[in-house]
Design an enzyme around this catalytic site. Structure first.
Site, mmCIF file in Angstrom:
data_model
loop_
_atom_site.group_PDB
_atom_site.id
_atom_site.type_symbol
_atom_site.label_atom_id
_atom_site.label_comp_id
_atom_site.label_asym_id
_atom_site.label_seq_id
_atom_site.Cartn_x
_atom_site.Cartn_y
_atom_site.Cartn_z
ATOM 1 N N ASP A 187 73.539 49.834 33.905
ATOM 2 C CA ASP A 187 72.359 49.025 33.558
ATOM 3 C C ASP A 187 72.766 47.554 33.576
ATOM 4 O OD1 ASP A 187 69.981 48.046 32.555
ATOM 5 O OD2 ASP A 187 70.408 48.634 30.484
ATOM 6 N N ASP A 246 86.673 51.425 28.510
ATOM 7 C CA ASP A 246 86.388 51.543 29.937
ATOM 8 C C ASP A 246 87.056 50.390 30.678
ATOM 9 O OD1 ASP A 246 85.399 51.996 32.444
ATOM 10 O OD2 ASP A 246 83.314 52.244 31.814
ATOM 11 N N ASN A 282 72.306 57.176 28.075
ATOM 12 C CA ASN A 282 70.950 57.337 27.541
ATOM 13 C C ASN A 282 69.837 56.638 28.314
ATOM 14 O OD1 ASN A 282 70.958 58.881 24.963
ATOM 15 N ND2 ASN A 282 72.506 57.370 24.411
ATOM 16 N N ASN A 312 92.330 46.551 34.935
ATOM 17 C CA ASN A 312 91.703 46.011 36.152
ATOM 18 C C ASN A 312 92.187 44.575 36.373
ATOM 19 O OD1 ASN A 312 89.601 43.883 35.284
ATOM 20 N ND2 ASN A 312 89.061 45.619 33.968
ATOM 21 N N SER A 367 67.145 50.853 30.947
ATOM 22 C CA SER A 367 66.562 51.701 31.981
ATOM 23 C C SER A 367 67.249 51.396 33.297
ATOM 24 C CB SER A 367 65.056 51.470 32.110
ATOM 25 O OG SER A 367 64.795 50.244 32.745
ATOM 26 N N CYS A 393 86.821 54.404 39.392
ATOM 27 C CA CYS A 393 86.781 54.631 37.939
ATOM 28 C C CYS A 393 87.815 55.623 37.423
ATOM 29 C CB CYS A 393 85.376 55.037 37.503
ATOM 30 S SG CYS A 393 84.804 56.635 38.159
ATOM 31 N N HIS A 413 80.884 58.868 36.264
ATOM 32 C CA HIS A 413 81.710 57.724 35.904
ATOM 33 C C HIS A 413 82.730 58.216 34.892
ATOM 34 C CE1 HIS A 413 83.172 53.806 35.152
ATOM 35 N NE2 HIS A 413 82.634 53.673 33.970
ATOM 36 N N THR A 418 63.300 61.807 32.820
ATOM 37 C CA THR A 418 64.013 61.001 31.819
ATOM 38 C C THR A 418 65.298 61.686 31.369
ATOM 39 O OG1 THR A 418 62.765 62.017 30.024
ATOM 40 C CG2 THR A 418 61.905 59.962 30.928
ATOM 41 N N ASN A 459 68.164 46.456 29.826
ATOM 42 C CA ASN A 459 66.852 46.897 29.321
ATOM 43 C C ASN A 459 66.815 48.397 29.069
ATOM 44 O OD1 ASN A 459 66.754 47.906 31.903
ATOM 45 N ND2 ASN A 459 64.777 47.009 32.430
ATOM 46 N N ASN A 498 90.377 41.864 37.514
ATOM 47 C CA ASN A 498 89.301 40.900 37.796
ATOM 48 C C ASN A 498 89.490 39.522 37.175
ATOM 49 O OD1 ASN A 498 88.228 43.409 38.744
ATOM 50 N ND2 ASN A 498 86.216 42.458 38.740
ATOM 51 N N GLU A 520 66.458 62.539 19.455
ATOM 52 C CA GLU A 520 66.985 61.789 20.597
ATOM 53 C C GLU A 520 66.058 60.635 20.962
ATOM 54 O OE1 GLU A 520 67.177 61.029 25.023
ATOM 55 O OE2 GLU A 520 65.718 62.358 24.091
#
Length: 714
Positions: A311, A364, A404, A234, A317, A282, A341, A425, A315, A236, A458
């Site tokens: 994310d 990545d 996850n 990339n 989530s 991507c 992705h 979830t 956090n 950047n 998990e």
């Protein structure tokens, strides 16, 4: 001086070198590189034949010097001086004399399995000659060696080496979780100048520009090399290869979906004097990175993660904020869940982490978040991700979240209150896919990244990762997470799901969603209780990018439904072609959302990602043989209810044709089918991938590919 010159005439000099290109290339699996220089792999001997000015005495040795990079030095292991003795592959360069005739001698050279990779200069002299009388023999290129058990990149499977190192084409999986599509990709690591370009990528990195000698000295380590490449693919922070663009506007460049492989991108970057190529997303970054790493000798594959979390605040989530119609509030929603992705995995040992973390490593090149001040990601051990060891180098937390993170939906009220809405979830990290070894099948490798969804193990791993990252102590001390523009949330809230509502809902597709046609669906709602319930349903629809970023609203309607005990009802939802045709992006994706407001204040958000289907078929009309023309027939259909006049077929395939082929397609009436024929003349044998795209300004590119098995001419 005269005396010295007279003596010099009796000393043996090296006058010429035969690099034994073909024999060495076969032994080192490098025969497909079209370079003028010899290309060999480290940790393995190669043979040279030297012409001498005289007969070399049996007691006399040949002294060789190899050096790579600027300011080469023995201290940095970028230079080695060694003489012919017993050949032994070990920690240093070695050489041994072989068969000798009157004026020629065969010598075998071997590099250590941890040698610096790159372009080397080789010099030689007889031991009886003065120290500074080395004869420069020329340059050769040294690569990583997945065939060598002592090399960190060793891969102990010939079938996997064939696939992940030598295969110059592949498949990238795109689409949505319920409708995964295969796209062909031409890696082309053996095309003209590609190896030279890959070495140039290393030389253009900021690390090399700042301190070239030290940078080159680290090129023995696949951890270092792959991390550099992840930053350089990339643009950047540097003069990297590709400039990303996710806004759906590609003026002044090429749409990411128009690329069919890496070769044109790498050649354009190199010929343009390292000016970033516009544009990539991507799968383009991953395709190019796969080309570079396979070219350098590191086993690499392309991996697609469906429902992939981005994310931004670490956090673990993905916090999505929606309004009462389920529409994403972009000014509040910093995190995102992409439809898919694509990243890479490379296979090598992790000497820095220990043997249990060796094997597949995530890399990545898509610029998402900075790592150590650069847009780079990895290598992160796949094993470490599965076990929740997110503290280990490199970028474990970000990759762990991608597969996850919990998906949390918040209903945002006008008075700036937020209310948690039931969400699944299990949404994040589905159907993690890669191409099978030796076939075009899709292999689901989700089990390498995480334990079965919903299993006790998990959830244990998830909590372990949270504790490592957020310092949630075993005795329950809480840490408050604050986000821009919204109130804080106790991290404990993120570990427990929202209360399940007393209804379930899902969108059902009634007819296949086809580009150019109306979409027909039903929202199916089912009561889970023994009492009647009133449900207010707000439905919205938007064209989106594959990152789920909304482009334009195309539907908004409301319904009120009464559900009897355990009753199911269907609400029809129709989107006409005229509603979406102006705002559909090249991703061909539409997101439907239904916010269901149940009496008693329960709330349920139902979402459906739709990818519109298209059609193209490719047939090879006869056996394919190296050097002989063979006809290809392509069947295309105008997907629209209007005529199109500007269609082209764009054709590409390594080993099948030189460069790209453009073929005009006659005007097509609404829904008209057309057969187009053209010839190709294969130049390489084995399985070859031919890509054919139907391109028009009136609809997104329609992409197809076929694998052609090319025989060697008899």
């Amino acid at each position: 001086m005269v005396c010295h010159q007279e003596i010099d005439q009796h000393w043996v000099r090296v006058t010429k070198v035969d690099w034994q290109h073909s024999e060495n290339a076969v032994a080192h699996h490098t025969q497909d590189y079209p370079c003028p220089e010899l290309v060999v792999r480290r940790g393995q001997l190669f043979n040279l034949t030297l012409d001498l000015s005289g007969v070399l005495d049996s007691e006399e040795a040949l002294i060789f010097t190899v050096e790579t990079g600027p300011h080469a030095s023995e201290a940095l292991h970028t230079k080695a001086i060694f003489q012919t003795t017993e050949l032994e592959i070990g920690e240093t360069w070695t050489a041994a004399k072989g068969e000798q005739t009157e004026n020629t001698i065969t010598v075998s050279l071997a590099s250590p399995p941890n040698a610096v990779i790159g372009r080397y200069l080789l010099s030689a002299r007889a031991s009886s000659r003065r120290k500074h009388s080395d004869r420069k023999l020329g340059q050769f290129i040294l690569l990583f060696n997945p065939w060598c058990p002592e090399d960190d990149v060793f891969l102990d499977s010939d079938e996997e080496r064939q696939e992940y190192v030598l295969n110059d084409s592949g498949i990238i999986f795109r689409g949505v979780e319920k409708h995964i599509r295969a796209q062909g990709w031409n890696y082309g690591q053996f095309e003209d100048d590609i190896l030279n370009i890959c070495l140039s990528i290393l030389d253009q990195s900021p690390s090399h520009q700042d301190d070239p000698a030290t940078d080159v000295s680290h090129r023995h380590d696949p951890v270092y090399v792959t991390r550099i490449i992840s930053a350089m693919v990339n643009s950047n922070n540097d003069q990297g290869v590709i400039q990303g663009q996710w806004q759906g506007k590609y003026g002044g460049g090429t749409s990411p979906l128009s690329w069919r492989g890496s070769v044109a991108i790498l050649q354009k970057w190199f010929k343009g004097r390292y000016k970033p190529v516009k544009y990539g997303q991507c799968w383009v970054f991953a395709g190019v990175m796969c080309t570079v790493l396979r070219c350098l000798g590191i086993a690499t594959r392309v991996v697609s993660n469906f429902n992939s979390a981005h994310d931004t605040d670490g956090n673990l989530s993905v916090d999505k904020y929606v309004d009462s119609f389920g529409r994403t509030l972009e000014d509040l929603t910093e995190d995102s869940m992409w439809n898919f992705h694509v990243w890479n995995e490379s296979w090598f040992a992790r000497q820095d982490l220990g043997p249990s973390y060796s094997g597949w490593q995530v890399l990545d090149a898509t610029p998402q978040e900075e790592s150590e001040g650069m847009f780079q990601c990895g290598p992160a051990s796949v094993t470490a991700i599965r076990e929740g060891d997110v503290h280990l180098a490199h970028d474990g937390p970000f990759v762990f979240a991608e597969v996850n993170a919990d998906y949390i939906t918040w209903l945002w009220h006008e008075d700036k209150r937020r209310e948690r809405v039931y969400s699944d979830t299990k949404k994040i990290g589905r159907c993690i896919s890669t191409k099978a070894v030796g076939s075009d099948s899709r292999v689901d490798i989700t089990g390498l990244y995480k334990y079965p969804e919903g299993s006790r193990k998990e959830r244990q791993v998830y909590r372990k990762a949270v504790k490592k990252l957020l310092s949630i102590e075993p005795w329950g001390r809480k840490r408050r997470i604050r986000r821009a523009g919204v109130r804080g949330v106790w991290q404990d809230d993120l570990l427990e799901p929202a209360t399940k509502p007393s209804i379930t809902g899902k969108f059902k597709v009634l007819e296949p969603p086809v580009l150019g046609q109306d979409l027909k669906l039903a929202l199916c709602l089912t009561s889970l209780t023994a009492r009647a319930q009133r449900v207010r349903v707000n439905v919205s629809g938007a064209t989106i990018l594959y990152t789920r970023k909304p482009v334009a609203e195309i539907l908004r309607e409301s319904h009120t439904v009464t559900l009897g005990p355990q009753e199911e009802k269907k609400i029809p939802v129709t989107i006409s072609y005229s509603q979406y045709k102006e705002d559909l992006t090249e991703d061909k994706k539409i997101l439907l959302a239904a916010m269901c407001l149940v009496s008693k204040g329960e709330k349920l958000l139902v979402e459906k990602d739709i990818t519109l289907e298209d059609f193209i078929t490719i047939k090879v009309l006869g056996p394919a043989v190296v050097g002989l023309a063979v006809a290809v027939e392509v069947l295309v259909i105008n997907p629209l209810s209007e005529s199109v006049k500007d269609c082209m077929l764009m054709v590409e395939g390594s080993g099948l044709l030189q460069g790209q082929l453009s073929i005009e397609v006659p005007s097509l009436q609404p829904q008209e089918r057309a057969l187009i024929q053209f010839n190709i003349t294969p130049s390489k044998s084995g399985p070859r991938q031919l890509q054919v795209d139907l391109v028009s300004s009136q609809f997104p590119d329609i992409k197809g590919f076929v694998i052609i098995h090319v025989a060697t001419a008899k």
